[in-house]
Structures are given as structure tokens and as C-alpha cells.
Design an enzyme around this catalytic site. Structure first.
Site, PDB file in Angstrom:
ATOM      1  N   TYR A 228      14.310  13.459   5.673  1.00  0.00           N
ATOM      2  CA  TYR A 228      14.725  12.059   5.665  1.00  0.00           C
ATOM      3  C   TYR A 228      13.496  11.149   5.558  1.00  0.00           C
ATOM      4  O   TYR A 228      12.528  11.301   6.329  1.00  0.00           O
ATOM      5  CB  TYR A 228      15.534  11.728   6.940  1.00  0.00           C
ATOM      6  CG  TYR A 228      15.822  10.251   7.048  1.00  0.00           C
ATOM      7  CD1 TYR A 228      16.697   9.642   6.150  1.00  0.00           C
ATOM      8  CD2 TYR A 228      15.176   9.455   7.991  1.00  0.00           C
ATOM      9  CE1 TYR A 228      16.928   8.274   6.210  1.00  0.00           C
ATOM     10  CE2 TYR A 228      15.411   8.091   8.059  1.00  0.00           C
ATOM     11  CZ  TYR A 228      16.284   7.506   7.158  1.00  0.00           C
ATOM     12  OH  TYR A 228      16.492   6.147   7.212  1.00  0.00           O
ATOM     13  N   CYS A 280      22.081  -6.432  11.533  1.00  0.00           N
ATOM     14  CA  CYS A 280      22.066  -7.841  11.941  1.00  0.00           C
ATOM     15  C   CYS A 280      21.879  -8.794  10.761  1.00  0.00           C
ATOM     16  O   CYS A 280      21.689  -9.991  10.957  1.00  0.00           O
ATOM     17  CB  CYS A 280      20.973  -8.077  12.981  1.00  0.00           C
ATOM     18  SG  CYS A 280      21.353  -7.333  14.574  1.00  0.00           S
ATOM     19  N   GLY A 281      21.895  -8.272   9.535  1.00  0.00           N
ATOM     20  CA  GLY A 281      21.834  -9.164   8.370  1.00  0.00           C
ATOM     21  C   GLY A 281      20.457  -9.347   7.777  1.00  0.00           C
ATOM     22  O   GLY A 281      20.224 -10.287   7.005  1.00  0.00           O
ATOM     23  N   ARG A 394      21.124   5.896   1.162  1.00  0.00           N
ATOM     24  CA  ARG A 394      20.145   4.875   0.747  1.00  0.00           C
ATOM     25  C   ARG A 394      19.865   4.906  -0.735  1.00  0.00           C
ATOM     26  O   ARG A 394      20.214   5.863  -1.433  1.00  0.00           O
ATOM     27  CB  ARG A 394      18.839   5.113   1.507  1.00  0.00           C
ATOM     28  CG  ARG A 394      19.046   5.010   3.024  1.00  0.00           C
ATOM     29  CD  ARG A 394      17.939   4.297   3.696  1.00  0.00           C
ATOM     30  NE  ARG A 394      18.289   3.967   5.060  1.00  0.00           N
ATOM     31  CZ  ARG A 394      17.846   2.875   5.676  1.00  0.00           C
ATOM     32  NH1 ARG A 394      17.084   2.007   5.044  1.00  0.00           N
ATOM     33  NH2 ARG A 394      18.174   2.637   6.935  1.00  0.00           N
TER      34      ARG A 394
HETATM   35  C1  SPV Z   1      15.026   1.116   9.452  1.00  0.00           C
HETATM   36  O1  SPV Z   1      15.740   1.944  10.035  1.00  0.00           O
HETATM   37  O2  SPV Z   1      14.639   0.078  10.005  1.00  0.00           O
HETATM   38  C2  SPV Z   1      14.623   1.359   8.067  1.00  0.00           C
HETATM   39  C3  SPV Z   1      14.824   2.692   7.495  1.00  0.00           C
HETATM   40  O3  SPV Z   1      14.079   0.487   7.454  1.00  0.00           O
HETATM   41  S1  SPV Z   1      13.702   3.840   8.102  1.00  0.00           S
HETATM   42  O4  SPV Z   1      12.787   4.184   7.026  1.00  0.00           O
HETATM   43  O5  SPV Z   1      14.448   4.998   8.506  1.00  0.00           O
HETATM   44  O6  SPV Z   1      12.974   3.260   9.196  1.00  0.00           O
END
Ligand code: SPV
Ligand code: MN
Length: 627
Positions: A228, A280-281, A394
Site C-alpha cells: 500500500y 472532512c472535505g 485510489r
Molecule cells: C492520508 O491518509 O492522509 C493520505 C493517504 O493522504 S496516505 O498516503 O495513506 O497517507
């Protein structure tokens, strides 16, 4: 551990493992610390071969093709589109197994996940040993922030995942040339990643041995047995943790913020940053149609000649795809449905077409998703029905693919930052938008006090308020109190202090939202005018709120909507008991943590007194027309 590689060994290892072309590319960068890092990775992980990426178009292309050849990505029907799947249980950041390697004498406070450095290093070395057997090790050079600027941080990422390396082509600025310029400097971040053993679907097999360990002293991160991107693309949240400390040493800020350029009267563009917890937008504010997006996730803020300048640490978007539809998000939807380079992850594929939750289309009943072959009603081992795509599915895309990408994205000077927005999510405490009285009031009562209500999508229990200062809680690499103090101190010696705002798009009454989906555009336009002193505001116990007539005009101008006095009163009235309870909650949290600056309690106390006095005069609910 890396220091244990002797000088002679470095060059013996490199010469015996790299072919002439790759050795040449590495040796062009005359940097012993870098050579040592690569030699250590080779000697420990034992890859089949090593590819040094010089950023030449042929090198970038090689990585793109390798990912497909190795089965980490599969091409989709539209040219340039590919899909990558992470394992069923590898769909998000692994908070439990992400830890700082804690050396003797370092104290990160009680809320931060740590492991004794020696123990952690030993564990990670064992996991890394021979982990790249039969694989290609890719070495990449990238820059956080625009290259050749005050903002630049050089990074070297080593990975055996071509998907990770390919994602970085879309998300970051190439840094090979910058590494040439830094010469022998030891000032750069290092990330060593391996997806570990893969199964037939090319998915990390040993998820139970997933580890992300961060060495703050060495500015070095290890990530193993995971794919991930939030755990593996080292320049994203792993480097944010390193950057927060670097920023503290050098008196700047590394933040979990978007950067938005808002059009004001007379072709003026005013830049605001925004920190919001997830759901939260944040993204929809960063991508407001007709405004400019400079960044959607990570911002660096620096002071220059008495002003604040900001830059996007990244140059691409790793965005949540759920709920992106043609109707709701035409710009991004178009970008995701026309030929260009896009990596989709953890969506559903059927006949080469990607589908996701909330895309507004009819869905096929079968296809391939993160669980493998998928059909409507399929259940996992625990008996849970598997949705067609993951909630955290994503897309990865270069930011320049967006129509409204800000032309200053790569400007080495950054852009002047006039405002900072802190976003939260609650149903009955905060008004939709409000301005802080001053920097300290904003840092404490807006940024340091962010709470967001859990949603059905994120947790089983709905409506639980979770605390997330500056939306950076997950990434803090220092005690919270120190981090808050760093924000307070940032305003020292500034002639132009950014104005701090707070927003809440989620007020509800009887289950219904009090504000519309697009209203945030009005709030942002109001902030733009406030920054330039072109509209008045009403002083309330918690901050400065808009005057009705200004909003009425803006609703008409921005959304071509009427805006009633009743809506205004319902949205902007002060909810006194709820605000008082919030102060108690926040103060209690900060009493528990180390090094909280005393001024935090003073500012919360002053707000409490203002609320109590107003309650005596006006009652529990105060209409903006009462003051
Ligand atoms: C978040 O979760 O705030 C993201 C995706 O931007 S991550 O790369 O998983 O952090
Ligand atoms: Mn983020």
C-alpha cells in the site's frame, strides 16, 4: 547498521552487483553516504539485479514497463491507464507496525509508537536479509518540494516494487540532477522498501511481518512486506515524519495541508493552505472548480523577508477515488476517464474498465478486485460481504494532468501564503466558517483543537469525536506539546502573519446537513475577501464570523443561489454548551501530554470565559443578530 559497511566493502559490493551502465549512473553522484546506503541494501537484500534510475526518459519508461512485465500493474482499456492491487489486508497505512527506532536519550512522549532502536534494527535486518532474491532492486533519486529551491529535500528511495517506483514518477519531482548538485552532502532522506515475497497475484505474502520502522537520527526509513503506497512510497507520509523534525530544527513547518489559489477581485490570486482529517472535505476544497490547485496533501511553509511562502512537497495526487462521479467532480472524473498516465489501485476491473464505489455508473456483477475474482455477494474469511471496490481505493496521477493545476507548482520561490484553514467535522459545535482573532488563538482553538466525528465509513461507531491536532496526529515525530509550540513560534518575526480560519462542513439537525455540498466555495471566497480587509466580520466568543449581507451576495455570485436569513442563523449561531464541552475535552487531552505550552491553557480559558459571559447575556444559543 549501515555504518557497519566498510569503505572497501562498499565498492567491492557495488562493482560486483551493478553492470557498467548502472555503476556509471551511480558513480556520477559522488556521495559516499549514498554509495554506502546502496551497498548496504544490496549486501542485505541480495537482489538479482540493480537498476539505477537517472530520470532519463528511457529510464522512466523502463520502470513503467517493468511494473507491467512483473505483473504489479495491468494495463486497462484506455491508453496509459493501469491497475495495481494491494493485498486484501494491506489497504491502508499500518499504524500498529509503524514505529520510530528509539535511541537512548530520545523522548517522543507517550502517544507515539516506538521500539527500542537496537531491537528494531535487529528485527528489520533479519526481515531484510535476502528479501529481494530473484528481484530487481530499483534506486530512485527524487526531490520533495520544487527542485533547486529552499524547499527542496533530496531523497533516495530503494525499492523492489516497480509499482512504487512508477508511482513516484507521477507523484514527485525527479531528483537525479539535484543529487549531482548536492555532491558529497549528507543531507538527504533515505528509504529502503521491499514488498517481500509475492504470491501468484503479485501480492505481499507475509503481511503478518509487515513493518515500517523510522530512524529519525539517520533520516532513514525501512518498510517491508507491504505494498500500500502510504506504507511504501517513502516520500509521502514516511518522509513527512522526517520533515516535521527537520522543519523544527530549521524553523519552518512541514504540514499535512493542501495549497489552494483562490481567485479574488481584479485577477488577484490569494493562496491558502488547509489541514483537514480524512473525510472532512480536504480534497474537494483543494479542487474547487475555477480555483487553482497547488497541492492536495503535503505543504512546506517557510518564512522569507517577513512573509510566509508555501510549496507543495509533491507534484502528483494519490487520491481517494470513492464518490468521484461525472456529476459531482467533472474535472477529476474527466482526467480519470480519458487517455493519460493513471494508476488505479484497489478498484474493480471488468473488461478493462475500472469501477469504484460512488462512481455514479451501473456496475458489472463480476470482475477482479483486491480480493481476486469478485462477484456480487462474495464474502471474506470473516463472513463480511466484500464490496466491489475498497473504500480506500485510489488513483495516482501527475498534478499537471488537472485543468486547474496552479502554474506555480514548480516555482522554486513557492507562493505567498495569506491564510490557513483548519477543517473539522462535527454536527453541532462549530459554525461553517470562522476566522481566529489572531495567530495564537487560531493555532490553539482551531489547529490544535481539531476534532472529527467518525463516520459509518471509517468506524463501526458513528459520531465519536476523534482528536487530530493540525490533522497531523498520525505523523508526529516529536511530543505533541513541542509540535504545538513550534506552530506558535512560527509567527515570530513575521510582518505578514497568515490569517487562520476554521471550517466545518458537517453541521446537522435531525439527521440533515445544514449546509450544501458546494457551500464551501462561498466560505473560501469570504476568507479571500477577509484577508484583504474587504468585508467586515462579527465578533463572537469563538471567533469572527461573516456578516449576513456579504454571504447573501457571495451565494448569489458564486453559486447563483439565494441564501436566507434563517439558514444563516441556523448555521452561524453560537452553540454555547457544546463549545464549552469541547474546551473541557481539549484541555483534558493537553493536560495528559508532555510539554504543552502553558499559553494553550490560557487561550482555552479565555475562550471559556467569553462563552460563559455571553451565555449569561444571551443564553445557550446565540444568533449572530444578537451581538
Ligand atoms: C492520508 O491518509 O492522509 C493520505 C493517504 O493522504 S496516505 O498516503 O495513506 O497517507
Ligand atoms: Mn494525507
Amino acid at each position: 547498521m549501515i555504518e557497519s559497511v566498510t569503505m572497501e566493502n562498499i565498492y567491492t559490493v557495488l562493482k560486483s552487483s551493478l553492470d557498467e551502465a548502472n555503476l556509471g549512473k551511480l558513480m556520477t553522484l559522488e556521495n559516499e553516504k549514498l554509495h554506502r546506503f546502496v551497498a548496504y541494501a544490496i549486501a542485505t537484500c541480495r537482489p538479482e539485479s540493480v537498476f539505477i534510475c537517472s530520470d532519463a526518459p528511457g529510464n522512466i519508461d523502463y520502470i513503467r514497463k517493468l511494473s507491467i512485465e512483473q505483473g504489479e500493474e495491468t494495463p486497462l482499456a484506455i491508453a496509459g491507464h493501469t491497475v495495481h492491487f494491494d493485498g486484501y489486508k494491506d489497504q491502508a497505512r499500518d499504524k500498529e507496525h509503524t514505529k520510530y527506532l528509539l535511541p537512548e536519550g530520545m523522548d517522543l512522549g507517550s502517544n507515539i509508537n516506538v521500539i527500542d532502536k537496537e531491537t528494531g534494527e535487529k528485527e528489520i535486518r533479519t526481515l531484510l536479509t535476502n528479501i529481494m532474491k530473484g528481484k530487481v532492486m530499483i534506486v530512485r533519486f527524487l526531490s520533495l518540494g520544487p527542485t533547486q529551491s529552499d524547499f527542496s529535500i533530496s531523497c533516495c528511495q530503494i525499492t523492489d516494487s516497480a509499482y512504487v517506483a512508477h508511482s513516484e514518477s507521477l507523484l514527485y519531482r525527479p531528483g537525479y540532477e539535484q543529487f549531482k548538485k548536492i555532491g558529497a552532502s549528507t543531507d538527504f532522506f533515505r528509504i529502503l522498501h521491499s514488498a517481500g515475497e509475492l504470491d501468484e497475484r503479485k501480492i505481499s505474502k507475509n503481511i503478518n511481518k509487515r513493518r515500517v520502522y523510522i530512524d529519525l537520527e539517520e533520516e532513514l526509513v525501512y518498510s517491508v512486506n507491504t505494498q500500500y503506497a502510504g506504507n511504501t512510497v517513502g516520500l509521502k507520509k514516511l518522509s513527512l515524519r522526517l520533515a516535521i523534525r527537520k522543519a523544527a530544527r530549521e524553523s519552518w513547518l512541514a504540514e499535512h495541508m493542501f495549497v489552494l489559489g483562490v481567485n479574488g477581485p481584479g485577477r488577484r490570486v490569494t493562496y491558502l493552505t488547509g489541514a483537514y482529517p480524512s473525510m472532512c472535505g480536504k480534497t474537494s476544497t483543494a479542487m474547487l472548480p475555477g480555483e487553482y490547485i497547488l497541492g492536495d496533501d503535503l505543504a512546506y511553509l517557510r518564512k522569507r523577508a517577513g512573509k510566509v511562502y508555501g510549496a507543495n512537497a509533491e507534484s502528483g495526487i494519490f487520491g481517494i477515488i470513492q464518490d468521484i462521479s461525472e456529476k459531482g467532480d467533472p474535472v477529476i472524473y474527466k482526467a480519470l476517464t480519458t487517455p493519460r498516465e493513471v494508476i488505479f489501485s484497489n478498484i474493480l476491473v471488468s473488461d478493462g474498465v475500472p469501477y469504484w464505489l460512488g462512481d455514479g455508473r451501473e456496475h458489472p456483477e463480476r470482475g477482479i478486485n483486491h480480493s481476486g475474482e469478485w462477484f456480487e455477494g462474495k464474502k471474506d474469511e470473516g463472513g463480511n460481504v466484500i464490496p466491489l471496490a475498497h473504500k480506500n481505493a485510489r488513483y495516482t496521477i501527475s498534478q499537471t494532468e488537472l485543468q486547474n493545476c496552479d502554474p506555480n507548482l514548480d516555482n522554486p520561490d513557492g507562493v505567498p501564503i495569506s491564510g490557513i484553514i483548519y477543517g473539522g467535522r462535527d454536527s453541532d459545535i462549530s459554525v461553517p466558517c470562522e476566522e481566529a482573532f489572531n495567530w495564537n488563538h487560531g493555532v490553539i482553538t482551531k489547529g490544535a483543537s481539531i476534532e472529527s466525528e467518525t463516520t459509518a465509513a471509517t468506524l463501526d461507531r458513528e459520531g465519536v469525536l476523534s482528536f487530530n491536532p493540525m490533522s497531523n496526529l498520525d505523523f508526529l515525530s516529536m511530543p505533541i506539546g513541542q509540535y504545538i509550540k513550534m506552530h506558535l513560534d512560527f509567527a515570530k518575526y513575521l510582518d505578514m502573519t497568515p490569517v487562520i480560519f476554521a471550517v466545518n462542513y458537517f453541521q446537522r439537525e435531525n439527521g440533515e446537513y445544514l449546509t450544501g455540498m458546494h457551500d464551501k466555495h462561498v466560505w473560501v471566497k469570504w476568507m479571500e475577501l477577509r484577508i484583504h480587509g474587504e468585508v467586515d466580520a462579527i465578533s463572537t466568543p469563538t471567533g469572527l464570523i461573516p456578516v449576513y449581507d456579504d454571504l447573501k451576495r457571495l451565494f448569489k455570485e458564486v453559486l447563483n443561489q439565494e441564501y436566507s436569513r434563517e439558514s444563516y442563523i441556523r448555521q452561524f449561531r453560537c452553540r454555547v454548551p457544546e463549545n464549552l464541552a469541547k474546551i473541557e475535552r481539549i484541555a483534558a487531552l493537553y493536560r495528559e501530554v508532555e510539554e504543552t505550552p502553558p499559553v494553550l491553557f490560557e487561550i482555552l480559558d479565555q475562550q471559556k470565559k467569553r462563552l460563559q459571559e455571553a451565555r449569561k447575556k444571551y443564553g445557550d444559543r446565540i444568533s449572530p443578530f444578537d451581538y
